[in-house]
Design an enzyme around this catalytic site. Sequence first.
Site, PDB file in Angstrom:
ATOM      1  N   ASP A 176       0.797  -1.221   0.000  1.00 52.61           N
ATOM      2  CA  ASP A 176       0.000   0.000   0.000  1.00 52.61           C
ATOM      3  C   ASP A 176       0.829   1.270   0.000  1.00 52.61           C
ATOM      4  O   ASP A 176       0.310   2.327  -0.303  1.00 52.61           O
ATOM      5  CB  ASP A 176      -0.972  -0.040   1.169  1.00 52.61           C
ATOM      6  CG  ASP A 176      -2.024  -1.127   0.939  1.00 52.61           C
ATOM      7  OD1 ASP A 176      -2.659  -1.092  -0.119  1.00 52.61           O
ATOM      8  OD2 ASP A 176      -2.188  -1.998   1.799  1.00 52.61           O
ATOM      9  N   TYR A 232     -10.032  -0.937   3.314  1.00 50.79           N
ATOM     10  CA  TYR A 232      -9.373  -0.819   4.619  1.00 50.79           C
ATOM     11  C   TYR A 232      -9.073   0.613   5.005  1.00 50.79           C
ATOM     12  O   TYR A 232      -8.871   1.467   4.160  1.00 50.79           O
ATOM     13  CB  TYR A 232      -8.056  -1.603   4.636  1.00 50.79           C
ATOM     14  CG  TYR A 232      -8.231  -2.930   5.325  1.00 50.79           C
ATOM     15  CD1 TYR A 232      -8.282  -2.990   6.713  1.00 50.79           C
ATOM     16  CD2 TYR A 232      -8.392  -4.099   4.602  1.00 50.79           C
ATOM     17  CE1 TYR A 232      -8.474  -4.196   7.360  1.00 50.79           C
ATOM     18  CE2 TYR A 232      -8.587  -5.317   5.250  1.00 50.79           C
ATOM     19  CZ  TYR A 232      -8.626  -5.356   6.624  1.00 50.79           C
ATOM     20  OH  TYR A 232      -8.823  -6.534   7.266  1.00 50.79           O
TER      21      TYR A 232
END
Lengths: 622, 622
Positions: B286, B354
């Site tokens: 990420d 998320y």
Amino acid sequence: MKLHVVPNITELVSSSLLHQNILRFHRQPHRLAKCQYDIIGSDKIPEYQESVIDVDLRKKVRHEVIGKDTQACLTLWEFQTLVEACNKSKGFQDAILEFKLPEGFELVVEPWPYGGLDVGAENQRYFQGLCFAQDMNNKNADSNFYAYPLPIIPVMDAHKKEIVRIDRLATGGKGDSMTGQTHSERVLDHCQSAEYVPEMIAGGTRKDVKPINITQTEGPSFKVTDESLVEWQKWSFRVSFNPREGAVLHDVRYDGRSVLYRMSISEMTVPYGDARAPFHRKQAFDFGDGGAGNCANNLSLGCDCLGVIKYFNGVIVGSDGQPKVHPNVICLHEQDNGIGWKLVVQFIITLANYEYVFAYKLDTAGGITLEVRATGIVSVVNIYPGKTSDHGNVVSSGVLAQNHQHIFAARVDPAIDGHNNTVIYEESHGVPHNKKTNPNGNFYEIRKTTVNESSGLDANPIDHRVFKIVNPSKKNSHSGNPIGYKFSPLPTQKLLAAPGTLQAQRALFANHHVWVTKYQDDELYAAGRFTLQSQLEQGGVHDMAARKDNVEDEDLVLWNVFGLTHNPRVEDWPVMPVEIYQVQFKPSDFFERNPAIDFPSTKNQASVLVQNDCCSEKLYTS
Amino acid sequence: MKLHVVPNITELVSSSLLHQNILRFHRQPHRLAKCQYDIIGSDKIPEYQESVIDVDLRKKVRHEVIGKDTQACLTLWEFQTLVEACNKSKGFQDAILEFKLPEGFELVVEPWPYGGLDVGAENQRYFQGLCFAQDMNNKNADSNFYAYPLPIIPVMDAHKKEIVRIDRLATGGKGDSMTGQTHSERVLDHCQSAEYVPEMIAGGTRKDVKPINITQTEGPSFKVTDESLVEWQKWSFRVSFNPREGAVLHDVRYDGRSVLYRMSISEMTVPYGDARAPFHRKQAFDFGDGGAGNCANNLSLGCDCLGVIKYFNGVIVGSDGQPKVHPNVICLHEQDNGIGWKLVVQFIITLANYEYVFAYKLDTAGGITLEVRATGIVSVVNIYPGKTSDHGNVVSSGVLAQNHQHIFAARVDPAIDGHNNTVIYEESHGVPHNKKTNPNGNFYEIRKTTVNESSGLDANPIDHRVFKIVNPSKKNSHSGNPIGYKFSPLPTQKLLAAPGTLQAQRALFANHHVWVTKYQDDELYAAGRFTLQSQLEQGGVHDMAARKDNVEDEDLVLWNVFGLTHNPRVEDWPVMPVEIYQVQFKPSDFFERNPAIDFPSTKNQASVLVQNDCCSEKLYTS
């Protein structure tokens, strides 16, 4: 023969019948009181006995003569007796004179339990005194006497109330003899003042601290009724207090569904690692030896908790045998949890140099966290100038902070939607690359193991071992799994004392991180009922587990052991920054969704931006 | 041939010279900007290049043509291209029609990086779309589309901007075939609404939540000057923001003494454990794939932090290549810490389903805590009614939450009173009972090991392994030990993917909890500079460590890897309660005493007792 009665108002003595039925029928059990007393005579060793009295029936319902190989827990007034015995002992006073304390310094004797008694001395009840000098030149009783440790320990025979031995302590360092190496003159010359009251320290306090306030203008979201029934955000539980364990939670429910029958801190042991005699006798069992509840602080507004506070009183027993209110021993308050909220039930105990803050924290997502914070002052002994030691760290001139461990045991009596529960543990394991189950290499499998007989088990974080307490009779409608709560034990170091030796034998509970035992009445204590001067853990979790009871789909108890190997750093002096340990119990397929999902998404209205004069509001790029 | 420039304003590019000299001479280095761009043509694969421009000299000081075996990080506007490509693809639209979405439901395509690309496809730049349906009957754009997963993944060739493949997803469970087992009609019939906006949920929100406010009537104790210089309780540091790492701390000092040169979150990978193709392609990096800073939330008062708040803006690059202010991406505020206080530098990123909350917390006792909180929505796929799976947990009807891991890497560039530092680790070990060193059995020894060459190391909590970063040239005047900071790595599970397979090869950094490497310019990223579609971690910590550089008394970098094996529970649905990970760096003989000792012992004046009408004040005994 006189009867010297010390009634001890402990919690309700539960019986199997009550344990099974209280919740089901909400029938009020009879009130029982446990009386703990010595039968003493002029020429014999006191005989310790316990009786249980049915207060409603005014009748003794149980009576027990305790075996001679155990010692009743200490009473705090025995500590006073030690101080008096020191004052009366010419040998001890002469020894103190040898030290030639500096002008204006006064002797301070800090009473300690004696640790494990040597084999053959079983009938003796001993106490030891750690000795320090306090600089009273400024007449401040809060002056830190631990900065001036004296290398001497008087030992009192509690039956005779006399000092029967005076141990000289080693003051050497690396390479010096472990025995006999001591100094008896001007031993404080190289020690330095180390005040912990901020207002007493040289240089004064910092001036730039502005207050952080918690304000709850609409009051708290919790409610306390019926003296001990706490309700908050779908949680409900009873809180009680007893002299041994301090605050205990009972009948913990979420939205009416039972989660725990009882939760408590059961025991802790603090063994010291300094190899030089008599330091192996520094091993406290702070719950069993003297009672954590007895040592609970009387909390006061603005000191321990912020916001809107509910305090609970406790009851302990005075030296005259009368019950005595112990005010504000438990604090209840809410905290913002960053994301979500929590409710905190907290108590703080002071045990000689150490302070422990224990808290049960319930959160809006159905979790229960057991938290231990350790602070206070590390236990120190005198060390000669220029020396360093394999037994600890020199944290200030003349002051050796000894290596030690703190090992805690929590007792969790679960009731996951009923008393019949099972413990399983799950691990995640990689799977070799293979065409059938792992064609792309990314698969891992979850392995489940059922704990079917009472036993001791360990943490295994590398395989992500998670323990689940489940109700095998009830399934989650989505996942099909049995409903449960899970927790990951902290993989902390176990007891370091050599197996078979005194410190190790006394704390067999510290050999595993998790114990699962079958519920039995009166089995509340991880290291057994009697820890004072014990030579062996008796009736503790080790013995309970050894019964190899069936614990599958049973009324079981889960014990969690965790701790801190504390090799002090200089920053632990003169007051140790808090060390925090948290064990989290979280719902695992207990609910049908995140139970906090209905929490309103309100914006907090009280937060503000910093003022421009304090901080630049300009765009920065770097 | 066109030049399509995407300048990326990252942080100052440091050079060894600067690294050594900035702190010493406080000389302002020249401002450098890194430009990242593709050189594209109609008939060739774009060539990715990077240039470094000295903005003061208006001169290119470095130019690099990046190898063809790596992919530049994704730009968020490529995600929009995927959505457009899906809209244009007849094959994909026909496939969606087959599902016969319920009345009022709309397709949602969630763009994801493609994971590791298959061998032989190196020149391809792919994106994948996870597909869901959103119930728009109530016209609320916040309706939770994850509750309705569609078993289809379109794959886009980013060069062609076309859907080049449509993967059908398995919808079976235990015992079903791992391939080809899918359903294409009425796949949402068994799915249920699962709103996460509390005000949208059936039954409404709970009504008994009263506000908890943090008020700081005298303002905060911190000060921000010179745009990025933060000072608080003897701490000082610079805070910066860049598109890849988000918030970064620089030049962290206590009372003027250097502690850290730089601290950042370097990388995280989230590999999924569902063995069925194409789920092995669900592995995000990420930070490296798309930039955590790019995904940082724009924080707003009363939502994320309580009290008196200072927000910082950041700068990112828009799709037109222009710099763009990213407002309120970092939040700075103070928190009461129970005992002591802390200062929190926080940022929050949202990555598809998320959310991660990252925080650097400095405390009054000289400690620095790096905290990661994970929340948001677990990644789900469709599963047929009545099925359960080895690849995840059924958290709601029709919704399988796949097992996965989150593995984080923090980068700590220490400067413990200077740049030349050494890492040692200490363990505590029991010693066999013996007359000479352990006559009473209670002794344990501390074993110290120096990390002398760059390498990967592991947590070992059972032996209480503690890592210390020390300055070997400076000794604590009390203990004689080198001054340092210590930390205990979290002993979390490492990467589970089978060694040698794609997921494992891409994340070699996840094979150890701690890496110690020699500082080199531009080595900021644990999994290497280029993670998008990588087949192998290149230039990451694994390679840095493999150099076997001397790291004793050197300018070293410490990397800490920790994570969460996340086997979802039903309570993680529809929003996962926060999971918290904290790594604590604490002074260890760095100071001459507890640095918080001069904190004034003021009582908080704002706390109040609960009102009598809410709670019984009567004495209770139990």
